[in-house]
Scaffold this active site. Structure first.
Site, mmCIF file in Angstrom:
data_model
loop_
_atom_site.group_PDB
_atom_site.id
_atom_site.type_symbol
_atom_site.label_atom_id
_atom_site.label_comp_id
_atom_site.label_asym_id
_atom_site.label_seq_id
_atom_site.Cartn_x
_atom_site.Cartn_y
_atom_site.Cartn_z
ATOM 1 N N LYS A 1 0.847 -1.199 0.000
ATOM 2 C CA LYS A 1 0.000 0.000 0.000
ATOM 3 C C LYS A 1 0.882 1.249 0.000
ATOM 4 O O LYS A 1 1.659 1.476 0.924
ATOM 5 C CB LYS A 1 -0.902 -0.003 1.236
ATOM 6 C CG LYS A 1 -1.717 1.280 1.441
ATOM 7 C CD LYS A 1 -2.444 1.246 2.780
ATOM 8 C CE LYS A 1 -3.029 2.598 3.139
ATOM 9 N NZ LYS A 1 -3.651 2.601 4.491
ATOM 10 N N LYS B 1 -9.625 13.144 8.598
ATOM 11 C CA LYS B 1 -9.145 12.734 9.907
ATOM 12 C C LYS B 1 -8.999 13.945 10.827
ATOM 13 O O LYS B 1 -8.726 15.056 10.365
ATOM 14 C CB LYS B 1 -7.761 12.074 9.784
ATOM 15 C CG LYS B 1 -7.699 10.786 9.017
ATOM 16 C CD LYS B 1 -6.256 10.311 8.921
ATOM 17 C CE LYS B 1 -6.128 9.028 8.111
ATOM 18 N NZ LYS B 1 -6.630 7.859 8.850
ATOM 19 N N ASP C 1 1.722 6.299 5.872
ATOM 20 C CA ASP C 1 0.706 5.429 5.294
ATOM 21 C C ASP C 1 1.182 4.729 4.025
ATOM 22 O O ASP C 1 0.445 3.954 3.433
ATOM 23 C CB ASP C 1 -0.579 6.220 5.032
ATOM 24 C CG ASP C 1 -1.831 5.365 5.215
ATOM 25 O OD1 ASP C 1 -1.736 4.321 5.886
ATOM 26 O OD2 ASP C 1 -2.887 5.739 4.681
ATOM 27 N N GLU D 1 -9.412 4.055 2.280
ATOM 28 C CA GLU D 1 -8.947 4.127 0.895
ATOM 29 C C GLU D 1 -7.875 3.101 0.569
ATOM 30 O O GLU D 1 -7.701 2.715 -0.586
ATOM 31 C CB GLU D 1 -8.426 5.533 0.584
ATOM 32 C CG GLU D 1 -6.986 5.822 0.981
ATOM 33 C CD GLU D 1 -6.702 5.695 2.480
ATOM 34 O OE1 GLU D 1 -5.565 5.344 2.826
ATOM 35 O OE2 GLU D 1 -7.606 5.941 3.290
ATOM 36 N N ARG E 1 -7.608 -0.052 1.176
ATOM 37 C CA ARG E 1 -8.125 -1.311 0.633
ATOM 38 C C ARG E 1 -8.608 -1.151 -0.816
ATOM 39 O O ARG E 1 -8.617 -2.116 -1.574
ATOM 40 C CB ARG E 1 -9.255 -1.829 1.532
ATOM 41 C CG ARG E 1 -10.498 -0.958 1.576
ATOM 42 C CD ARG E 1 -11.368 -1.239 2.774
ATOM 43 N NE ARG E 1 -10.718 -0.828 4.017
ATOM 44 C CZ ARG E 1 -11.268 -0.998 5.230
ATOM 45 N NH1 ARG E 1 -12.455 -1.577 5.342
ATOM 46 N NH2 ARG E 1 -10.635 -0.596 6.311
#
Length: 464
Positions: free
Chosen positions: A230, A242, A253, A314, A316
Site C-alpha cells: 500500500k 481525519k 501510510d 482508501e 483497501r
C-alpha cells in the site's frame, strides 16, 4: 545510507577489543574466576549482567581494554544494539564469535543508523567495526540491515518530499540495481485500467498524481510470486477527514509499500529462484473539489462495484486493483503489506503486525519464520461470517464495515474479494512505526514483519 558493509567485516586476526557475553545466571561463577581488581570494578559499577549492560575491563598496556556484557538466555537480533551504542569508535571481536554472532549482528549494524536528512548538524555516530569469523554470513546480515534502513528512511521522509513520483523513483532505483523491469501506469491508462487507484488519488495536485508502480525480475520458468504494498503517501482521510491527531503520522501510510520494496530488494539480492512481481499503488488521499465522496460507487479492475462507506478506508481500494492485477499473472503466492487499520493496533498494539491468510500452510510458515528471526506476527481470523458487514444495497460490496467492530478482519475480507481463490495469499497489517525508542530501533519508521516474510520465502523456495 549508512555504509553497513564497513561495520561488519571478516575477522583476519587483527587487533580488536574483546567483548564477552555473560548471562545473569552465570555472573557469580564468572566473578569467582576473576582477580580481585575485576570483582571490585564490577561491584563499583553495580554490574548485574542484565541484557545490554556493559562492563569495561582495563588491559595491561595503555589503550588496551576489553569488556563483558549482559546477554539474555535466548539470543536475538537486537542483543548487540545496546552494547554497540555504549561503545566508542573502534574495532571489536566477540569471544566465541561464529554464525550466532553474525546472525545477531542486525542490532549492532542498525545502532549506527539514523534518519538525519533534515538536521543541519547531526550528532556524529561512532563507527564501531565488528569482526566476524562467519565470512559467508556477512553479506546476508548487511543486506537485512540495508533493507530495514530503507523501510525506516522511506517512512520517516515527510510527505512533501515523498509523493507518488518519488516513491516510483525509489522503486526504479532498486530495479536498476538488480536489472529488473520497471514500469509505471498513470493518466488515462490508470483511469481505464485501475479505476479505484485513480479515484482515490485524483484529488491530489498534478505532480502528485496517482499511479501503479510495477517491477518484475527473475527467470519466467521459476515460480511466480507477487508482493504488493500500500503506497498512500499521505492520507488526509479524504472528505471523511481525519482529526489532526490522527493525521500527524500519515506520512507513514506508505509503510506497506516501503516493506514490499525492501522485501523485493532482499529477494533479488539473494537471487531466490522465483519470478518476482512487485506492485505498489501510489496515491495521495487528498481533499479537493474532485475528491471521491461517501456514497460514490466505484468500478474496480476486477469488475466488482464498490460503494464508498468511508473515504478514509482508501487503502483497501487501491490494494484491490493492485491485487487484481497481480492475480492475473497466476502467481503461486501473493503477499501484501499495508498500514491498513487502526483496529489492528487496538487489538495487537504497535509491535505485532496482524497476519491474515487464506492458506493454513502459508500462515504456519510465516509464523514459524517470524519466531525464528524474532520478527513477530500474530494470526487473525478471516472470519467469513463478518462479510455481511460489507454488504451494500447499491453495489457489490461496501468498502467500510458497519457497526465499527472487527475493523481489521473486515478490511482483510474486503481484500480477499480481489484475490483468486486458488492462490495462496497472506495480508500483513503492519504499523510500520515505533512510538518509543529501543536499542537499535529509534522512534519513527520501522520494518515490522518484513524480515519474517523474507525468512519464509527463503525457506520455501531455496529448499524447493
Amino acid at each position: 545510507m549508512t555504509d553497513f558493509a564497513s561495520l561488519l567485516v571478516p575477522d583476519r586476526g587483527e587487533a580488536a577489543h574483546a567483548l564477552a557475553p555473560i548471562a545473569a545466571d552465570g555472573l557469580d561463577s564468572w566473578l569467582k574466576a576473576q582477580p580481585a581488581q575485576v570483582r571490585t570494578l564490577a561491584a563499583a559499577a553495580q554490574f548485574k549482567a542484565k541484557p545490554g549492560e556493559l562492563l569495561v575491563l582495563p588491559g595491561r598496556k595503555d589503550g588496551e581494554w576489553s569488556a563483558v556484557f549482559g546477554a539474555p538466555k535466548t539470543a536475538g537480533p537486537w542483543d548487540l544494539a545496546a552494547v554497540a551504542q555504549k561503545l566508542p569508535a573502534g574495532t571489536y571481536r566477540i569471544e566465541a564469535d561464529g554464525e550466532a554472532a553474525t546472525e545477531n549482528a542486525l542490532g549492532w549494524l542498525l545502532a549506527h543508523h539514523r534518519f538525519d536528512r533534515y538536521l543541519s548538524k547531526p550528532d556524529p555516530i561512532p563507527q564501531r567495526v565488528l569482526l566476524s569469523k562467519d565470512v559467508a554470513g556477512i553479506a546476508g546480515a548487511v543486506a537485512l540491515a540495508e533493507a530495514v534502513a530503507l523501510v525506516r528512511d522511506l517512512v520517516d521522509t515527510p510527505a512533501a518530499d515523498l509523493g507518488p513520483a518519488e516513491l516510483a523513483a525509489a522503486v526504479e532505483t532498486v530495479a536498476k540495481a538488480h536489472g529488473a523491469a520497471f514500469r509505471v501506469t498513470k493518466g488515462d491508462a490508470l483511469d481505464q485500467g485501475y479505476p479505484m487507484i485513480a479515484a482515490v488519488g485524483r484529488a491530489a495536485v498534478r505532480d502528485r498524481a496517482p499511479r501503479l508502480i510495477e517491477l518484475e525480475w527473475g527467470d519466467p520458468k521459476h515460480p511466480r510470486i507477487a508482493i504488493v504494498g500500500k503506497g498512500v503517501c499521505f492520507d488526509s482521510g479524504g472528505l471523511d477527514i481525519k482529526p489532526s491527531s490522527a493525521m500527524l503520522l500519515m506520512k507513514k501510510d506508505m509503510g506497506g509499500a516501503a516493506h514490499a520494496l525492501a522485501l523485493a530488494g532482499l529477494v533479488m539480492g539473494a537471487r531466490l529462484p522465483v519470478r518476482l512481481h512487485l506492485l505498489i499503488p501510489a496515491v495521495e488521499n487528498a481533499v479537493a473539489g474532485d475528491a471521491f465522496r461517501p456514497g460514490d460507487i466505484l468500478q474496480s479492475r476486477k469488475g466488482l462495484s464498490v460503494e464508498i462507506g468511508n473515504t478514509d478506508a482508501e487503502g483497501r481500494l487501491v490494494l484491490g486493483d493492485a491485487l487484481t492485477r497481480a492475480g492475473e499473472e497466476k502467481p503461486v503466492l501473493m503477499l501484501d503489506f499495508a498500514t491498513l487499520t487502526g483496529a489492528a493496533r487496538v487489538a495487537l498494539g504497535p509491535d505485532l503486525p496482524a497476519l491474515f491468510a487464506n492458506d493454513d500452510s502459508l500462515a504456519a510458515e510465516l509464523l514459524a519464520a517470524a519466531q525464528a528471526v524474532a520478527d513477530p506476527l500474530w494470526r487473525m481470523p478471516l472470519w467469513g461470517d463478518y462479510a455481511d458487514m460489507l454488504k451494500s444495497t447499491a453495489a457489490d460490496i461496501n468498502n467500510a464495515g458497519e457497526g465499527g467492530m472487527a475493523g481489521a478482519v473486515t478490511a482483510a475480507l474486503f481484500l480477499q474479494r480481489f484475490v483468486p481463490d486458488a492462490t495462496a495469499w497472506a495480508h500483513i497489517d503492519t504499523f510500520a512505526w515505533r512510538p518509543a525508542a529501543k536499542p537499535g530501533r529509534p522512534k519513527g519508521g520501522d520494518a515490522l514483519g518484513m524480515r519474517a516474510a523474507f525468512a519464509m520465502l527463503k525457506a520455501r523456495f531455496v529448499t524447493a
